[in-house]
Design an enzyme around this catalytic site. Structure first.
Site, mmCIF file in Angstrom:
data_model
loop_
_atom_site.group_PDB
_atom_site.id
_atom_site.type_symbol
_atom_site.label_atom_id
_atom_site.label_comp_id
_atom_site.label_asym_id
_atom_site.label_seq_id
_atom_site.Cartn_x
_atom_site.Cartn_y
_atom_site.Cartn_z
ATOM 1 N N ASP A 195 0.788 -1.244 0.000
ATOM 2 C CA ASP A 195 0.000 0.000 0.000
ATOM 3 C C ASP A 195 0.816 1.288 0.000
ATOM 4 O O ASP A 195 0.260 2.379 -0.082
ATOM 5 C CB ASP A 195 -0.957 -0.001 1.206
ATOM 6 C CG ASP A 195 -0.203 -0.130 2.522
ATOM 7 O OD1 ASP A 195 1.039 -0.096 2.513
ATOM 8 O OD2 ASP A 195 -0.879 -0.281 3.568
ATOM 9 N N GLY A 196 2.135 1.177 0.137
ATOM 10 C CA GLY A 196 2.947 2.396 0.133
ATOM 11 C C GLY A 196 2.869 3.190 1.423
ATOM 12 O O GLY A 196 3.352 4.311 1.504
ATOM 13 N N ARG A 238 12.516 11.859 5.850
ATOM 14 C CA ARG A 238 13.928 11.639 6.154
ATOM 15 C C ARG A 238 14.816 12.456 5.228
ATOM 16 O O ARG A 238 14.385 12.858 4.143
ATOM 17 C CB ARG A 238 14.263 10.152 6.154
ATOM 18 C CG ARG A 238 13.850 9.401 4.934
ATOM 19 C CD ARG A 238 14.131 7.916 5.137
ATOM 20 N NE ARG A 238 13.851 7.165 3.926
ATOM 21 C CZ ARG A 238 13.988 5.871 3.819
ATOM 22 N NH1 ARG A 238 14.392 5.148 4.847
ATOM 23 N NH2 ARG A 238 13.723 5.262 2.689
ATOM 24 N N ASP A 240 19.807 -3.711 -0.791
ATOM 25 C CA ASP A 240 18.969 -2.545 -1.080
ATOM 26 C C ASP A 240 18.861 -1.644 0.141
ATOM 27 O O ASP A 240 18.334 -0.531 0.046
ATOM 28 C CB ASP A 240 17.569 -2.970 -1.543
ATOM 29 C CG ASP A 240 16.932 -3.973 -0.610
ATOM 30 O OD1 ASP A 240 17.494 -5.066 -0.439
ATOM 31 O OD2 ASP A 240 15.871 -3.674 -0.036
ATOM 32 N N ASN A 241 19.354 -2.103 1.286
ATOM 33 C CA ASN A 241 19.336 -1.275 2.490
ATOM 34 C C ASN A 241 20.732 -0.785 2.855
ATOM 35 O O ASN A 241 20.995 -0.432 3.997
ATOM 36 C CB ASN A 241 18.733 -2.050 3.664
ATOM 37 C CG ASN A 241 17.239 -2.289 3.477
ATOM 38 O OD1 ASN A 241 16.582 -1.560 2.730
ATOM 39 N ND2 ASN A 241 16.699 -3.295 4.123
HETATM 40 P P1 AMP Z 1 12.437 -3.154 3.340
HETATM 41 O O1 AMP Z 1 12.497 -4.580 3.737
HETATM 42 O O2 AMP Z 1 11.624 -2.284 4.255
HETATM 43 O O3 AMP Z 1 13.776 -2.575 3.059
HETATM 44 O O4 AMP Z 1 11.619 -3.105 1.967
HETATM 45 C C1 AMP Z 1 11.928 -3.875 0.853
HETATM 46 C C2 AMP Z 1 11.150 -3.365 -0.328
HETATM 47 O O5 AMP Z 1 9.748 -3.450 -0.085
HETATM 48 C C3 AMP Z 1 11.437 -1.922 -0.688
HETATM 49 O O6 AMP Z 1 11.429 -1.837 -2.079
HETATM 50 C C4 AMP Z 1 10.263 -1.182 -0.078
HETATM 51 O O7 AMP Z 1 10.004 0.018 -0.739
HETATM 52 C C5 AMP Z 1 9.128 -2.172 -0.267
HETATM 53 N N1 AMP Z 1 8.060 -1.992 0.723
HETATM 54 C C6 AMP Z 1 8.090 -2.287 2.039
HETATM 55 N N2 AMP Z 1 6.922 -1.984 2.636
HETATM 56 C C7 AMP Z 1 6.110 -1.485 1.676
HETATM 57 C C8 AMP Z 1 4.769 -0.979 1.650
HETATM 58 N N3 AMP Z 1 3.998 -0.936 2.747
HETATM 59 N N4 AMP Z 1 4.284 -0.545 0.470
HETATM 60 C C9 AMP Z 1 5.034 -0.582 -0.642
HETATM 61 N N5 AMP Z 1 6.280 -1.046 -0.695
HETATM 62 C C10 AMP Z 1 6.840 -1.492 0.451
HETATM 63 MG MG MG Z 2 14.493 -1.002 2.379
#
Ligand code: AMP
Ligand code: MG
Length: 536
Positions: free
Chosen positions: A143-144, A201, A283-284
């Site tokens: 959901d972003g 941020r 990616d982090n």
């Molecule tokens: P993360 O594990 O938080 O680093 O996220 C991994 C990927 O999932 C990244 O591309 C984030 O942008 C995407 N992502 C995480 N949570 C959401 C969310 N609620 N809506 C859309 N994309 C998400």
């Molecule tokens: Mg991330």
């Protein structure tokens, strides 16, 4: 929008990198482009819960501006300034060791690059990015949005890390949206509405290792080159000599070495303060060596190198505390692979990985020495430090308190002083040590004093070094959780109180000594305190 409209923005990122030709809503695979233009989605009733005064000042935002409705609307994604063209970027990444293809900013939308003078009057560039501002082409069915609990954690931890002296992205504001977000916090089929929030941020750039990996994985050398040119000329220009092109092979090598060096410094600091990132996917990993993406991170309470806060990682423990130095090296190797097309000899990149190892050794050695009060590390010191960490593990000892208590003054060299010292250490024990362990502690203490004497360390220097290297207050998981519980109940004041506390984490704050304490018993197995879910 008076004060806000005075701000100076630049669109270098948008100018220098190719845009996705489509601006249609909905998710998609984006090829040949670095970003997609996308606006934040509106939220119902935005409310500013907290902001960082230091970041506001750094950006040239005064108190009146921060309190204005226009500012809150901007930080909530409900308004844009004139000329603003927000974007989300495409990146890939290795998640838990596997190539995950296109990821991208699924819930992060950048508003722009702000130019603001630093204290010397020199213009600095700051990218402002809203996390949780609605779907983008990279949302992959999600959901972003972001929930309040994880937004509070990101807001507080970024600022806490900054004040600890750890390289990190910053946080300007924390806005509650007034909308509910549906989340299955424990991944057990129980989907519940939770309050939504948005953090703004701030960093010079949010470029990650994954931004280079994605075009490399698609054999798109033109796009890879454009990313490298933009990154080096914009953020590593000091590495360019004479009329070298920013993507010339020698410059790319120097760039990689610099990323390796910065990553090593960041990791050494994590180990120093007891921080566990929890999701060190490529990616982090920030290309600037900043701590980025505060998700299911955690702080070491009882010292345990095998601890990971992330429930998703509980099986393999890939991202456990003690593994972080090795994981960062693995991640750098993935970045090196992505850069192969731009260098002449692969062996050069391999050699540059040694820069990471050497820098980490030097940095961590130095920090460890300071943490125990010595000026520098040598072989004798390494043995002593190793035994100390073994003791912390064996006796279930709180990391922060152990260093804090050891850093207190030491009296005369006699048995009474040793007993008094051990009495002070008891503040740090989660379980009372056995008689045998007690004997080991006292033996270590005697050796510690012996070595301090041999190294000629004066007591005042020992204490000064220890005070500067060992934080007295860190954002323990239960502390963030207390702030979350209160905020979810309608009282955000603890967020501000903790922010205040963590602004001077090395200084004793007599009126706030309740935070210089072990994790309370109730928090040992509580969600959010011992284990954290990725669902955020
Ligand atoms: P993360 O594990 O938080 O680093 O996220 C991994 C990927 O999932 C990244 O591309 C984030 O942008 C995407 N992502 C995480 N949570 C959401 C969310 N609620 N809506 C859309 N994309 C998400
Ligand atoms: Mg991330």
């Amino acid at each position: 929008m008076s004060a806000l409209s005075q701000l100076q923005w630049d669109d270098r990122f948008l100018r220098e990198l190719p845009a996705d030709p489509s601006t249609a809503p909905g998710q998609r695979q984006v090829h040949g482009a670095a970003y997609s233009l996308v606006d934040p989605s509106e939220v119902a009733a935005p409310k500013l819960l907290a902001h960082s005064p230091e970041v506001a000042e750094m950006l040239g935002l005064d108190a009146a501006t921060i309190e204005s409705e226009d500012f809150v609307a901007l930080m909530a994604g409900n308004a844009k300034l004139e000329g603003m063209r927000p974007w989300a970027t495409a990146y890939g990444g290795h998640q838990f060791g596997n190539w995950a293809r296109q990821l991208g900013d699924g819930r992060a939308i950048s508003l722009g690059e702000l130019l603001a003078p630093d204290t010397k009057g020199e213009l600095r560039r700051w990218e402002l990015q809203l996390k949780g501002a609605g779907p983008t082409p990279y949302s992959r069915g999600a959901d972003g949005r972001a929930v309040l609990r994880s937004s509070i954690r990101e807001f507080l931890c970024s600022e806490a890390m900054f004040h600890l002296g750890v390289p990190t992205t910053r946080a300007l504001s924390l806005v509650q949206t007034g909308d509910a977000v549906m989340r299955d916090m424990f991944y057990d089929g129980n989907v519940k509405p939770e309050p939504g929030a948005i953090v703004c941020r701030v960093a010079p750039t949010f470029i990650r290792f994954g931004h280079f990996e994605l075009p490399a994985s698609r054999q798109d050398e033109a796009l890879l080159r454009t990313w490298v040119r933009h990154t080096i000329s914009g953020h590593f220009s000091e590495l360019i000599e004479g009329d070298e092109a920013p993507d010339a092979a020698p410059v790319v090598l120097r760039f990689f070495e610099e990323v390796a060096r910065r990553t090593a410094v960041m990791i050494a600091h994590w180990m120093r303060v007891g921080f566990v990132h929890g999701v060190m996917n490529t990616d982090n990993m920030s290309i600037l060596g900043l701590t980025i993406d505060y998700g299911p991170y955690g702080w070491i309470d009882d010292y345990d190198p095998n601890w990971t806060p992330n429930t998703t990682d509980a099986q393999g423990r890939r991202y456990r505390f003690g593994a972080q130095p090795r994981v960062a090296l693995w991640n750098l190797a993935r970045l090196a692979e992505a850069l192969i097309p731009l260098v002449e000899r692969v062996e050069d990149l391999e050699q540059s990985l040694q820069v990471y190892i050497d820098t980490l050794d030097a940095q961590w050695g130095q920090m460890q020495a300071h943490k125990l009060g010595f000026a520098k590390a040598d072989a004798d010191f390494d043995a002593l430090a190793g035994r100390w960490l073994d003791l912390l593990t064996q006796a279930e000892t709180d990391m922060t308190l152990a260093y804090g208590q050891l850093g207190e003054g030491i009296d005369d060299d006699d048995e009474a002083a040793a007993n008094a010292w051990f009495g002070r250490m008891e503040l740090a024990f989660y379980a009372p040590p056995t008689e045998a362990l007690r004997a080991k502690w006292l033996e270590w203490f005697a050796d510690y004093r012996g070595q301090l004497a041999r190294a000629g360390v004066a007591e005042v220097d020992r204490r000064a070094r220890m005070q500067a290297a060992n934080p007295r207050y860190v954002l323990r998981n239960y502390m963030a959780q207390e702030a979350i519980d209160a905020a979810e109940g309608g009282d955000p004041s603890l967020i501000r109180e903790l922010l205040d506390l963590l602004r001077t984490p090395y200084t004793r704050q007599p009126e706030r000594e309740r935070w210089y304490a072990k994790r309370p018993d109730w928090a040992r197995h509580k969600a959010g305190c011992s284990m954290l879910s990725c669902s955020s």
